[in-house]
Design an enzyme around this catalytic site. Structure first.
Site: not given
Length: 449
Positions: A50, A99, A109, A116, A189
């Protein structure tokens, strides 16, 4: 042979661009086959998460390889190339290796030290391996990158401290209750943040969950997720006596839990400790409750302070992690340089010369009466034989240097002749090499005399 990286990430591209160039798992194989079909691309791995989309490739021509990867992304996602290029970054050689190793070590990150990414790197490599898009270079590169990432996580504390508000709440709860196993949690909640916090608490041992919400159906839905119990909002104070941990995040403009409420609860609990986490703004819980005996209360600012402290600790760990990555990049680069044609030819010649000298010396001992002229003839003869045997393989090897898969011939030759890199020699091999060097000097002296 060139290792190249072309990609974009949260640092260079907004989400509306990142979401247009993703490679979900179900299309990876097809995409990799298309990518490795370009003339200059020999191997490839696509890392798509993502926060980043990066393509690592082995290209036999640097400029053509870069051009073909960009064209592939543009064609595959039907994006105008000029629009795409403004968000892309490019690395080659050692910088591309560095890299990848930093990515695998979670040093690049969005959240420093997040866990992850290493699994995502492994999945990307596994997919490329299954699609037969990798070979000698990418296999070694990604296995080494995963090793570097593992070292970072096991040899530093980069992933030890919580850096999310929800997980920081769990850390604080563990300071109040040494063990969360068997504890009961009440959720006031039913929003996303409170659900995330509850998930972390359950994962850390909380066994019973009580949920209340102004919309009862929403409370029931969330309670079902944790196999818990839903209670009506008008009655939740009565049920709080059973809760060890209370998390609150409503949209109320005033306190929904007052000091009087908690005083009554503590009386019924016989002053057993209770822990409040208020992640609502405006706050749901009267901060005065913290003045009651055995009541521990924290609000969103307290949690944020924990997060900021932990982030500083991760930055310190990252300094150690960078040194680990630097060492591993050097190790991989050393292996990579051994695949170059010239040093391999030199190593092959040296191996052959060592064998020739060893055999010549052994047989000269059996012929002690040879004249110097005869010894010179034998020396020239054995040298000529070695040179003629090696001539064609060396010519072919030099020709392969400009081919797309030239490094595979180098690797094969090293395997067939069992040529060891100098860095890979053990003590016994080093001793033998020194002995042969001594033989060479002795033989040279004998020939000259």
């Amino acid at each position: 042979m060139h290792i190249i990286l072309i990609g974009l990430s949260h640092k260079t591209a907004p989400v509306e661009i990142r979401e247009t160039v993703t490679f979900p798992e179900q299309i990876l194989s097809d995409a990799l086959h298309m990518l490795t079909g370009y003339p200059s691309i020999n191997e490839a791995v696509i890392l798509s998460t993502c926060n980043r989309m990066e393509i690592y490739a082995v290209a036999n021509d640097l400029d053509k390889g870069k051009d073909e990867v960009i064209q592939f992304i543009s064609d595959y996602h039907n994006i105008v190339r000029s629009k795409l290029e403004r968000y892309l970054y490019f690395r080659e050689g050692k910088n591309a290796i560095l890299h990848l190793f930093r990515v695998a070590g979670s040093l690049d990150s969005m959240v420093l030290g997040e866990a992850q990414i290493q699994g995502q790197v492994k999945n990307a490599y596994d997919a490329a391996f299954e699609a037969e898009a990798t070979s000698t270079i990418m296999n070694r590169l990604f296995r080494h990158a995963l090793l570097a990432g593992k070292r970072v996580r096991t040899e530093t504390e980069i992933g030890e401290s919580a850096v999310s508000v929800s997980y920081a709440a769990v850390e604080l709860a563990k300071k109040v209750f040494e063990n969360l196993a068997g504890r009961t949690c009440m959720l006031i909640g039913a929003g996303e943040m409170i659900e995330l916090t509850a998930t972390h608490l359950v994962a850390n041992g909380v066994t019973k969950v009580i949920v209340t919400n102004r919309t009862y159906e929403r409370a029931e839905s969330l309670a079902d997720k944790y196999k818990g119990t839903a209670v009506k909002f008008s009655d939740f104070i009565d049920h709080m006596v059973h809760a060890d941990i209370v998390i609150s995040s409503t949209g109320a403009p005033h306190y929904v839990v007052t000091k009087d409420h908690v005083a009554k609860v503590m009386h019924k609990r016989k002053n057993k400790p209770i822990f409040f986490i208020d992640i609502a703004v405006p706050r749901d819980i009267d901060p005065e409750v913290a003045n009651l005996y055995n009541v521990f209360a924290y609000d969103i600012d307290d949690l944020d302070a924990v997060v900021q402290t932990n982030l500083e600790e991760r930055k310190k760990a990252a300094q150690i992690a960078e040194k680990i990555v630097e060492v591993e990049v050097a190790n991989f680069s050393s292996w990579l340089s051994s695949l170059e044609v010239s040093p391999t030819i030199a190593m092959l010649r040296r191996e052959a010369e060592e064998i020739r000298l060893k055999e010549l010396e052994k047989h000269l001992r059996k012929l002690p009466n040879l004249s110097d002229a005869e010894i010179n003839i034998l020396n020239a003869l054995t040298s000529a034989i070695i040179n003629k045997i090696l001539h064609k393989p060396i010519v072919k090897l030099k020709e392969s240097a400009n081919r797309k898969d030239g490094y595979l011939y180098v690797e094969s030759l090293k395997y067939l002749f069992d040529i060891q890199d100098e860095s890979g020699q053990d003590e016994e091999e080093t001793a033998e090499s020194s002995q042969l060097s001594a033989v060479s000097h002795q033989l040279s002296a004998r020939i000259k005399n």
